[in-house]
Design a protein around this motif. Structure first.
Motif, PDB file in Angstrom:
ATOM      1  N   GLY A 288     -17.444  -0.788  16.051  1.00 39.77           N
ATOM      2  CA  GLY A 288     -17.985  -2.138  16.021  1.00 39.77           C
ATOM      3  C   GLY A 288     -18.539  -2.553  14.672  1.00 39.77           C
ATOM      4  N   GLU A 289     -18.269  -1.773  13.609  1.00 35.74           N
ATOM      5  CA  GLU A 289     -18.721  -2.119  12.259  1.00 35.74           C
ATOM      6  C   GLU A 289     -17.592  -2.889  11.572  1.00 35.74           C
ATOM      7  OE1 GLU A 289     -20.530   1.118  10.086  1.00 35.74           O
ATOM      8  OE2 GLU A 289     -20.997   2.187  11.942  1.00 35.74           O
ATOM      9  N   TYR A 290     -17.486  -4.171  11.909  1.00 35.00           N
ATOM     10  CA  TYR A 290     -16.316  -4.954  11.535  1.00 35.00           C
ATOM     11  C   TYR A 290     -16.220  -5.233  10.035  1.00 35.00           C
ATOM     12  CZ  TYR A 290     -16.325  -5.653  16.589  1.00 35.00           C
ATOM     13  OH  TYR A 290     -16.325  -5.446  17.949  1.00 35.00           O
ATOM     14  N   GLU A 291     -17.321  -5.548   9.401  1.00 32.80           N
ATOM     15  CA  GLU A 291     -17.268  -5.859   7.974  1.00 32.80           C
ATOM     16  C   GLU A 291     -16.832  -4.637   7.165  1.00 32.80           C
ATOM     17  OE1 GLU A 291     -17.460  -8.695   6.541  1.00 32.80           O
ATOM     18  OE2 GLU A 291     -17.880  -9.761   8.421  1.00 32.80           O
ATOM     19  N   THR A 292     -17.391  -3.493   7.501  1.00 32.58           N
ATOM     20  CA  THR A 292     -16.995  -2.262   6.806  1.00 32.58           C
ATOM     21  C   THR A 292     -15.542  -1.934   7.078  1.00 32.58           C
ATOM     22  OG1 THR A 292     -19.259  -1.462   7.174  1.00 32.58           O
ATOM     23  CG2 THR A 292     -17.653   0.133   6.391  1.00 32.58           C
ATOM     24  N   ALA A 293     -15.113  -2.160   8.322  1.00 28.14           N
ATOM     25  CA  ALA A 293     -13.713  -1.906   8.680  1.00 28.14           C
ATOM     26  C   ALA A 293     -12.784  -2.765   7.836  1.00 28.14           C
ATOM     27  CB  ALA A 293     -13.493  -2.186  10.162  1.00 28.14           C
ATOM     28  N   LEU A 294     -13.122  -4.062   7.669  1.00 29.19           N
ATOM     29  CA  LEU A 294     -12.291  -4.956   6.854  1.00 29.19           C
ATOM     30  C   LEU A 294     -12.231  -4.499   5.400  1.00 29.19           C
ATOM     31  CD1 LEU A 294     -12.921  -8.661   7.944  1.00 29.19           C
ATOM     32  CD2 LEU A 294     -10.772  -7.378   7.987  1.00 29.19           C
ATOM     33  N   THR A 295     -13.373  -4.059   4.864  1.00 31.57           N
ATOM     34  CA  THR A 295     -13.411  -3.596   3.470  1.00 31.57           C
ATOM     35  C   THR A 295     -12.484  -2.399   3.266  1.00 31.57           C
ATOM     36  OG1 THR A 295     -15.700  -4.352   3.250  1.00 31.57           O
ATOM     37  CG2 THR A 295     -14.913  -2.750   1.640  1.00 31.57           C
ATOM     38  N   VAL A 296     -12.562  -1.434   4.188  1.00 27.56           N
ATOM     39  CA  VAL A 296     -11.736  -0.226   4.075  1.00 27.56           C
ATOM     40  C   VAL A 296     -10.260  -0.562   4.273  1.00 27.56           C
ATOM     41  CG1 VAL A 296     -11.282   2.038   5.075  1.00 27.56           C
ATOM     42  CG2 VAL A 296     -13.637   1.258   4.818  1.00 27.56           C
ATOM     43  N   LEU A 297      -9.970  -1.420   5.244  1.00 27.77           N
ATOM     44  CA  LEU A 297      -8.572  -1.791   5.505  1.00 27.77           C
ATOM     45  C   LEU A 297      -7.987  -2.624   4.373  1.00 27.77           C
ATOM     46  CD1 LEU A 297      -8.815  -2.572   9.322  1.00 27.77           C
ATOM     47  CD2 LEU A 297      -7.573  -0.673   8.254  1.00 27.77           C
ATOM     48  N   ASN A 298      -8.825  -3.385   3.676  1.00 25.42           N
ATOM     49  CA  ASN A 298      -8.351  -4.105   2.492  1.00 25.42           C
ATOM     50  C   ASN A 298      -7.891  -3.119   1.409  1.00 25.42           C
ATOM     51  OD1 ASN A 298      -8.769  -6.664   3.532  1.00 25.42           O
ATOM     52  ND2 ASN A 298     -10.852  -6.838   2.719  1.00 25.42           N
ATOM     53  N   THR A 299      -8.587  -2.000   1.319  1.00 24.71           N
ATOM     54  CA  THR A 299      -8.174  -0.949   0.376  1.00 24.71           C
ATOM     55  C   THR A 299      -6.798  -0.407   0.755  1.00 24.71           C
ATOM     56  OG1 THR A 299     -10.489  -0.304   0.018  1.00 24.71           O
ATOM     57  CG2 THR A 299      -8.792   1.301  -0.585  1.00 24.71           C
ATOM     58  N   TYR A 300      -6.607  -0.165   2.045  1.00 23.53           N
ATOM     59  CA  TYR A 300      -5.303   0.317   2.517  1.00 23.53           C
ATOM     60  C   TYR A 300      -4.210  -0.711   2.246  1.00 23.53           C
ATOM     61  CZ  TYR A 300      -1.722   1.886   5.853  1.00 23.53           C
ATOM     62  OH  TYR A 300      -0.542   2.295   6.446  1.00 23.53           O
ATOM     63  N   SER A 301      -4.528  -1.985   2.469  1.00 21.72           N
ATOM     64  CA  SER A 301      -3.570  -3.051   2.236  1.00 21.72           C
ATOM     65  C   SER A 301      -3.168  -3.117   0.762  1.00 21.72           C
ATOM     66  CB  SER A 301      -4.171  -4.395   2.680  1.00 21.72           C
ATOM     67  OG  SER A 301      -3.290  -5.457   2.407  1.00 21.72           O
ATOM     68  N   LYS A 302      -4.151  -2.987  -0.144  1.00 15.56           N
ATOM     69  CA  LYS A 302      -3.865  -3.049  -1.576  1.00 15.56           C
ATOM     70  C   LYS A 302      -3.016  -1.863  -2.014  1.00 15.56           C
ATOM     71  CE  LYS A 302      -6.075  -3.649  -6.083  1.00 15.56           C
ATOM     72  NZ  LYS A 302      -5.135  -2.732  -6.731  1.00 15.56           N
ATOM     73  N   ILE A 303      -3.348  -0.680  -1.519  1.00 11.86           N
ATOM     74  CA  ILE A 303      -2.565   0.513  -1.881  1.00 11.86           C
ATOM     75  C   ILE A 303      -1.119   0.357  -1.410  1.00 11.86           C
ATOM     76  CG2 ILE A 303      -2.264   2.977  -1.406  1.00 11.86           C
ATOM     77  CD1 ILE A 303      -5.319   3.213  -1.332  1.00 11.86           C
ATOM     78  N   SER A 304      -0.947  -0.124  -0.182  1.00 11.34           N
ATOM     79  CA  SER A 304       0.400  -0.310   0.372  1.00 11.34           C
ATOM     80  C   SER A 304       1.182  -1.335  -0.430  1.00 11.34           C
ATOM     81  CB  SER A 304       0.313  -0.745   1.837  1.00 11.34           C
ATOM     82  OG  SER A 304      -0.370   0.209   2.614  1.00 11.34           O
ATOM     83  N   SER A 305       0.504  -2.404  -0.832  1.00 15.51           N
ATOM     84  CA  SER A 305       1.157  -3.449  -1.626  1.00 15.51           C
ATOM     85  C   SER A 305       1.555  -2.923  -3.005  1.00 15.51           C
ATOM     86  CB  SER A 305       0.219  -4.649  -1.767  1.00 15.51           C
ATOM     87  OG  SER A 305       0.828  -5.669  -2.522  1.00 15.51           O
ATOM     88  N   ASP A 306       0.665  -2.150  -3.628  1.00  8.30           N
ATOM     89  CA  ASP A 306       0.959  -1.573  -4.947  1.00  8.30           C
ATOM     90  C   ASP A 306       2.134  -0.602  -4.891  1.00  8.30           C
ATOM     91  OD1 ASP A 306      -1.113  -3.048  -5.995  1.00  8.30           O
ATOM     92  OD2 ASP A 306      -2.561  -1.386  -5.993  1.00  8.30           O
ATOM     93  N   ARG A 307       2.291   0.061  -3.752  1.00  6.41           N
ATOM     94  CA  ARG A 307       3.373   1.035  -3.595  1.00  6.41           C
ATOM     95  C   ARG A 307       4.659   0.390  -3.069  1.00  6.41           C
ATOM     96  NH1 ARG A 307       2.941   4.260   0.280  1.00  6.41           N
ATOM     97  NH2 ARG A 307       4.322   5.853  -0.602  1.00  6.41           N
ATOM     98  N   ASP A 308       4.625  -0.933  -2.838  1.00  4.14           N
ATOM     99  CA  ASP A 308       5.781  -1.639  -2.257  1.00  4.14           C
ATOM    100  C   ASP A 308       6.214  -1.015  -0.936  1.00  4.14           C
ATOM    101  OD1 ASP A 308       5.987  -3.519  -4.331  1.00  4.14           O
ATOM    102  OD2 ASP A 308       7.136  -2.113  -5.564  1.00  4.14           O
ATOM    103  N   ASP A 309       5.229  -0.585  -0.170  1.00  4.63           N
ATOM    104  CA  ASP A 309       5.486   0.037   1.135  1.00  4.63           C
ATOM    105  C   ASP A 309       5.264  -1.022   2.217  1.00  4.63           C
ATOM    106  OD1 ASP A 309       5.632   1.528   3.438  1.00  4.63           O
ATOM    107  OD2 ASP A 309       4.303   3.128   2.746  1.00  4.63           O
ATOM    108  N   ASP A 310       6.340  -1.711   2.594  1.00  8.03           N
ATOM    109  CA  ASP A 310       6.218  -2.814   3.551  1.00  8.03           C
ATOM    110  C   ASP A 310       5.755  -2.355   4.932  1.00  8.03           C
ATOM    111  OD1 ASP A 310       6.902  -4.667   1.700  1.00  8.03           O
ATOM    112  OD2 ASP A 310       8.994  -4.869   2.315  1.00  8.03           O
ATOM    113  N   VAL A 311       6.242  -1.206   5.368  1.00 10.09           N
ATOM    114  CA  VAL A 311       5.879  -0.717   6.707  1.00 10.09           C
ATOM    115  C   VAL A 311       4.373  -0.454   6.785  1.00 10.09           C
ATOM    116  CG1 VAL A 311       6.214   1.104   8.402  1.00 10.09           C
ATOM    117  CG2 VAL A 311       8.173   0.234   7.125  1.00 10.09           C
TER     118      VAL A 311
END
Length: 457
Positions: A288-311
């Motif tokens: 239920g820690e939504y703000e922290t979850a979004l921050t961490v998932l944004n990191t995952y999103s950026k890493i995936s985007s930098d790696r051109d990993d669409d999946v």
């Protein structure tokens, strides 16, 4: 970790003679020579092989297993005999305990598998010779060769036995900087992980990771051992965190996943770092820690985007949408889910299409936008049909049917509330034929809901 090349198997005289009488021997042996009864063999030998030694007679009379044991003792390999005898006893005990309820009972007894006996004799005696001469690394290598030879589903317990022997020997080897001990820790971690003992597995993987830090050791495939240690630890930590989350132990799960994330960063592997962030974000979402979850998932999103990993980027969008949905930010959640659907379609990820379309349908259905809900549920249903998954088809069909029913209900309510002759005509027409619904006078949308289509739900 290290798979050694097979060594040529040497056999002493008694074993070599005994090998000749095996049914699997390529040499043609007269049938009478294979008779097992002692009196018949003695008579055959007396008539046809006068002058044979007692050793040669014993080779034909005794079982291959017994000849192996006699050879070990005759050559002075008492430790090898004790090791082989321990393995044979455990083998028979496991088969007896298993009986008909296990595939192990259907496996041949060890005495009926001469190739395995040959390998045990060969490597056990070499290990004992190396131990006498003080070459502990050779002792380790011979035990590891046996572990690798028995690395198959039916003999896994034999592999584990020799992994444990490798572990004992590796801790006494000090001249290689701890490499053998690191490999042995990895093998023990795998042993416990396969057995479901995750805490014990984590302890061994942590030791493996510690021993390989700052080292450039590689395995036979060229991969760094430290990177393998990081991957093994992350896998085990994730499995542990899954159990903790099931038990609603959110703080412990987050703590162990933070540790996993730190180890992933040390491994200098962006894919691994992204995966660690993804599971940590899901743990924060569950807690239920939504703000922290979004921050961490944004990191995952950026890493995936930098790696051109669409999946992986699609997975990030899905997780972010779940967090936003939990926060009540439906408009933002819809944006991420639409991105997720697009990526899934472009990469032919049909299951992801079903999941994302269903989530979108649920949101629109809850908002009362039944036309949009029907559109996305229909996409999910059509994709499930293409996948030929009966369970998934049934599930999406129910969602689609409910959304269309809501859509129809809204139209009927509008007709009733209008209280005019045109609406009354539409209602009476539908009641008589049940074939179609005319344009919604309020929404202005064609709903042409055929009875045949409705019946399929």
């Amino acid at each position: 970790m290290t798979t050694l090349p097979p060594l040529p198997t040497t056999r002493p005289k008694l074993t070599a003679l005994a090998r000749q009488k095996l049914p699997c021997s390529p040499q043609a042996i007269p049938r009478s020579q294979l008779i097992k009864e002692k009196d018949d063999i003695d008579h055959y030998v007396e008539v046809n092989f006068k002058g044979l030694s007692k050793e040669e007679v014993a080779a034909y009379r005794n079982s291959y297993q017994k000849n192996i044991c006699v050879d070990m003792l005759r050559e002075g390999y008492h430790k090898s005999f004790r090791e082989l005898f321990t393995v044979m006893e455990q083998w028979n005990a496991l088969r007896e305990a298993a009986r008909v309820r296990s595939l192990l009972w259907l496996q041949k007894p060890l005495e009926e598998q001469p190739d395995k006996l040959d390998h045990l004799y060969h490597y056990l005696t070499r290990a004992e010779t190396a131990e006498r001469e003080g070459y502990l690394e050779d002792v380790y290598n011979n035990f590891l060769s046996l572990a690798c030879y028995f690395n198959n589903p039916e003999d896994k317990w034999v592999r584990n036995h020799f992994y444990e022997r490798c572990f004992d020997i590796a801790q006494t080897i000090k001249i290689d900087g701890g490499r053998k001990e690191a490999e042995a820790q990895a093998h023990m971690g795998l042993l416990y992980e396969e057995d479901g003992q995750l805490l014990e597995a984590a302890e061994h993987y942590e030791a493996f990771h510690q021993l390989t830090q700052g080292r450039i050791w590689k395995d036979e495939t060229g991969r760094f051992l430290n990177l393998l240690a990081c991957e093994s630890l992350l896998r085990t930590y994730r499995l542990l965190s899954d159990k903790m989350l099931e038990n609603k132990e959110y703080k412990q799960a987050i703590k162990i996943l933070i540790k996993a994330s730190e180890i992933a960063k040390e491994g200098n592997d962006k894919k691994m770092e992204g995966e660690a962030s993804y599971y940590l974000g899901l743990a924060y979402l569950a807690a239920g820690e939504y703000e922290t979850a979004l921050t961490v998932l944004n990191t995952y999103s950026k890493i995936s985007s930098d790696r051109d990993d669409d999946v992986s980027l699609g997975r990030a969008y899905e997780a972010q949408a779940k967090v936003l949905q939990s926060q009540g930010e439906m408009t933002e959640a819809i944006k991420y889910l639409k991105k997720f659907v697009k990526i899934a379609r472009n990469n032919f990820q049909s299951l992801d299409v079903v999941r994302a379309s269903t989530m979108l349908g649920d949101i629109y259905n809850a908002k009362g936008q039944y036309s949009k809900a029907s559109e996305y549920f229909e996409q999910a249903f059509d994709t499930a049909v293409e996948l030929m998954s009966a369970s998934l088809t049934e599930e999406t069909k129910v969602h689609y049917g409910i959304a269309r029913a809501h859509q129809m209900m809204l139209t009927m309510n509008n007709y009733i509330e209008s209280e005019d002759l045109t609406s009354l005509d539409h209602l009476l027409s539908w009641k008589e034929t049940r074939s179609s619904v005319e344009l919604d006078p309020v929404m202005g949308k064609a709903l042409a809901f055929e009875n045949a289509a409705f019946a399929s739900f």
